[in-house]
Design a protein around this motif. Sequence first.
Motif, short mmCIF file in Angstrom:
data_model
loop_
_atom_site.label_atom_id
_atom_site.label_comp_id
_atom_site.label_asym_id
_atom_site.label_seq_id
_atom_site.Cartn_x
_atom_site.Cartn_y
_atom_site.Cartn_z
N ASN A 149 0.76 -1.24 0.06
CA ASN A 149 0.11 0.06 0.06
C ASN A 149 0.70 1.31 0.14
O ASN A 149 0.47 2.38 -0.12
CB ASN A 149 -0.98 0.00 0.95
CG ASN A 149 -1.87 -1.07 1.13
OD1 ASN A 149 -2.48 -1.13 0.20
ND2 ASN A 149 -2.12 -1.86 2.29
N ARG A 150 1.90 0.90 0.10
CA ARG A 150 3.09 2.09 -0.04
C ARG A 150 2.75 3.11 1.09
O ARG A 150 2.68 4.40 0.88
CB ARG A 150 3.31 2.77 -1.27
CG ARG A 150 3.57 1.80 -2.45
CD ARG A 150 3.91 2.66 -3.64
NE ARG A 150 4.84 3.63 -3.64
CZ ARG A 150 6.17 3.37 -3.67
NH1 ARG A 150 6.72 2.09 -3.71
NH2 ARG A 150 7.21 4.34 -3.41
N THR A 151 2.46 2.81 2.54
CA THR A 151 2.40 3.75 3.48
C THR A 151 3.24 3.21 4.43
O THR A 151 3.82 2.40 4.81
CB THR A 151 0.96 3.48 4.00
OG1 THR A 151 0.61 2.06 4.50
CG2 THR A 151 -0.19 3.62 3.00
N ALA A 152 3.51 4.20 5.39
CA ALA A 152 4.33 4.31 6.50
C ALA A 152 3.63 4.89 7.72
O ALA A 152 3.30 5.99 7.35
CB ALA A 152 5.74 4.84 6.28
N ASN A 153 3.69 4.36 8.92
CA ASN A 153 3.02 4.74 10.03
C ASN A 153 3.95 4.68 11.34
O ASN A 153 4.64 3.83 11.61
CB ASN A 153 1.59 4.03 10.34
CG ASN A 153 0.57 4.32 9.32
OD1 ASN A 153 -0.28 5.32 9.37
ND2 ASN A 153 0.40 3.41 8.26
N TYR A 154 3.93 5.94 12.08
CA TYR A 154 4.73 5.89 13.09
C TYR A 154 3.87 6.22 14.27
O TYR A 154 3.38 7.69 14.15
CB TYR A 154 6.05 6.84 12.86
CG TYR A 154 6.87 7.10 13.99
CD1 TYR A 154 7.66 5.97 14.59
CD2 TYR A 154 7.15 8.16 14.71
CE1 TYR A 154 8.64 6.04 15.69
CE2 TYR A 154 8.04 8.34 15.63
CZ TYR A 154 8.74 7.34 16.03
OH TYR A 154 9.60 7.22 17.11
N GLN A 155 3.89 5.70 15.39
CA GLN A 155 3.10 6.00 16.63
C GLN A 155 1.76 6.17 16.30
O GLN A 155 1.01 7.17 16.68
CB GLN A 155 3.76 7.42 17.33
CG GLN A 155 5.23 7.15 17.76
CD GLN A 155 5.68 8.49 18.60
OE1 GLN A 155 5.54 9.49 18.21
NE2 GLN A 155 6.53 8.13 19.61
N GLY A 156 1.36 5.28 15.28
CA GLY A 156 -0.06 5.42 14.89
C GLY A 156 -0.48 6.51 13.71
O GLY A 156 -1.56 6.58 13.62
N GLU A 157 0.54 7.38 13.52
CA GLU A 157 0.16 8.35 12.45
C GLU A 157 0.91 8.18 11.39
O GLU A 157 2.11 7.78 11.20
CB GLU A 157 0.60 9.70 13.11
CG GLU A 157 -0.34 10.12 14.40
CD GLU A 157 -1.56 10.44 14.23
OE1 GLU A 157 -1.78 11.00 12.95
OE2 GLU A 157 -2.32 10.28 15.09
N PRO A 158 0.01 8.52 9.84
CA PRO A 158 0.91 8.27 8.83
C PRO A 158 1.93 9.32 8.60
O PRO A 158 1.89 10.50 8.88
CB PRO A 158 0.02 8.49 7.72
CG PRO A 158 -1.06 9.37 8.47
CD PRO A 158 -1.26 9.20 9.82
N LEU A 159 2.89 8.74 8.09
CA LEU A 159 4.14 9.70 7.81
C LEU A 159 4.20 10.55 6.73
O LEU A 159 4.95 11.93 6.65
CB LEU A 159 5.47 8.94 7.69
CG LEU A 159 6.03 8.10 8.92
CD1 LEU A 159 7.05 7.73 8.64
CD2 LEU A 159 6.14 9.09 10.26
N GLY A 160 3.18 10.31 5.56
CA GLY A 160 3.10 11.12 4.40
C GLY A 160 4.41 11.49 3.72
O GLY A 160 4.60 12.43 3.26
N LEU A 161 4.90 10.08 3.26
CA LEU A 161 6.27 10.41 2.46
C LEU A 161 5.88 10.46 1.08
O LEU A 161 5.18 10.11 0.61
CB LEU A 161 7.20 8.92 2.89
CG LEU A 161 7.34 8.61 4.37
CD1 LEU A 161 8.07 7.24 4.38
CD2 LEU A 161 8.38 9.79 5.06
N SER A 162 7.05 11.16 0.43
CA SER A 162 7.04 11.30 -0.79
C SER A 162 7.52 9.72 -1.66
O SER A 162 7.66 8.83 -0.80
CB SER A 162 8.03 12.24 -1.41
OG SER A 162 9.16 11.77 -1.09
N THR A 163 7.29 9.56 -2.79
CA THR A 163 7.69 8.46 -3.37
C THR A 163 9.04 7.91 -3.24
O THR A 163 9.39 6.91 -2.86
CB THR A 163 7.30 8.37 -4.81
OG1 THR A 163 6.02 8.69 -5.28
CG2 THR A 163 7.73 7.21 -5.66
N GLY A 164 9.87 9.10 -3.42
CA GLY A 164 11.25 8.79 -3.41
C GLY A 164 11.80 8.41 -1.78
O GLY A 164 12.55 7.49 -1.53
N ASP A 165 11.16 9.21 -0.78
CA ASP A 165 11.38 8.80 0.48
C ASP A 165 10.84 7.83 1.04
O ASP A 165 11.39 6.85 1.87
CB ASP A 165 10.75 10.08 1.40
CG ASP A 165 11.58 11.42 1.19
OD1 ASP A 165 12.75 11.52 0.62
OD2 ASP A 165 11.24 12.44 1.66
#
Length: 240
Positions: A149-165
Motif C-alpha cells: 500500500n506504500r504507506t508508513a505509520n509511526y506512533q499510529g500516525e501516517p508519515l506522509g512520505l514522497s515516493t522517493g522517501d
Amino acid sequence: MTQTILFVEDDLELAGLIGGFLRSFEFDVDHVADGNDVIERVRADPPALVLLDVMLPGKDGLTLCRELREFYTGPVVILTSLNSDMNQILGFEIGASDYVVKTTPPAVLLARIRAHLRSTPTTSLTAAPAAAGERSTLNFGKLTVDQRNRTANYQGEPLGLSTGDFDLLWELASHAGEILSRDHLLKKLRGIDYDGLDRSIDVAISRLRKKLDDDPHEPRKIKTIRHKGYLFATDIWWQE
C-alpha cells in the motif's frame, strides 16, 4: 507466539539434542539434514532464525549462507566444529549473524539466539515487489512500513512520505542492521552511480530522521556510519 528455528545439521544425534533443548524453551525447531533442501524451505516458509552447520551433504553451510543473504534478512547463526579465525571471518563476510562452535554450552547458544531474535524485525524477507493479493509489511515497534500500500505509520500516525522517501525508507528498513552505502542506495533507487558529490541521499535521510523523531546530531534510528553509509537500527524502536 512460538518462533521457528530452521536447524540445518546432518549429525542426527546432535540435531536431536540441540533441537530438544531449544524446544524445551518453546521454540518450534524444523530440522533439515541436507544442504540441498534449505533454500526452497526458507523461501516457502521463512523461519525466525536459521541455525546452520558448515559441513553438510549437498550444499555446504557457507554456500547456503551466501545464497540465503540474497533474499533472507533473518539471523543466520553458524554452528560448527570448525573453530578457526579464517572460517569465522569468512562466515561474517558472507553475511552470518553469528559464529558459534559446537562445544559452546547450550544455555549460551540459547542466549545468543534470543539476542538475535530480539534485535530482528518481524519479517525475514528482503524487499521485493509484492505479488497481487499479498501484503508485505515491516514492523519495528511503533513503526510500520507497508510496501504493497506504500504507506508508513509511526506512533499510529501516517508519515506522509514522497515516493522517493518511501522507497528509501523501505530499502533501509528491509536491510535493517546492514550498512548501505550511498552508492548502493543511489543505484537501487535512482539507477545511477555515486559521484562523490551527490547529496540527495543525505538530504532524504535528514527528512526521514525528522519524521521519525531521530536526533539529527546523534541519530539512533538511522545511523551514519562514517565513510561507509547508513544503518537502519534494529533495536531502538522497541526501547521508546
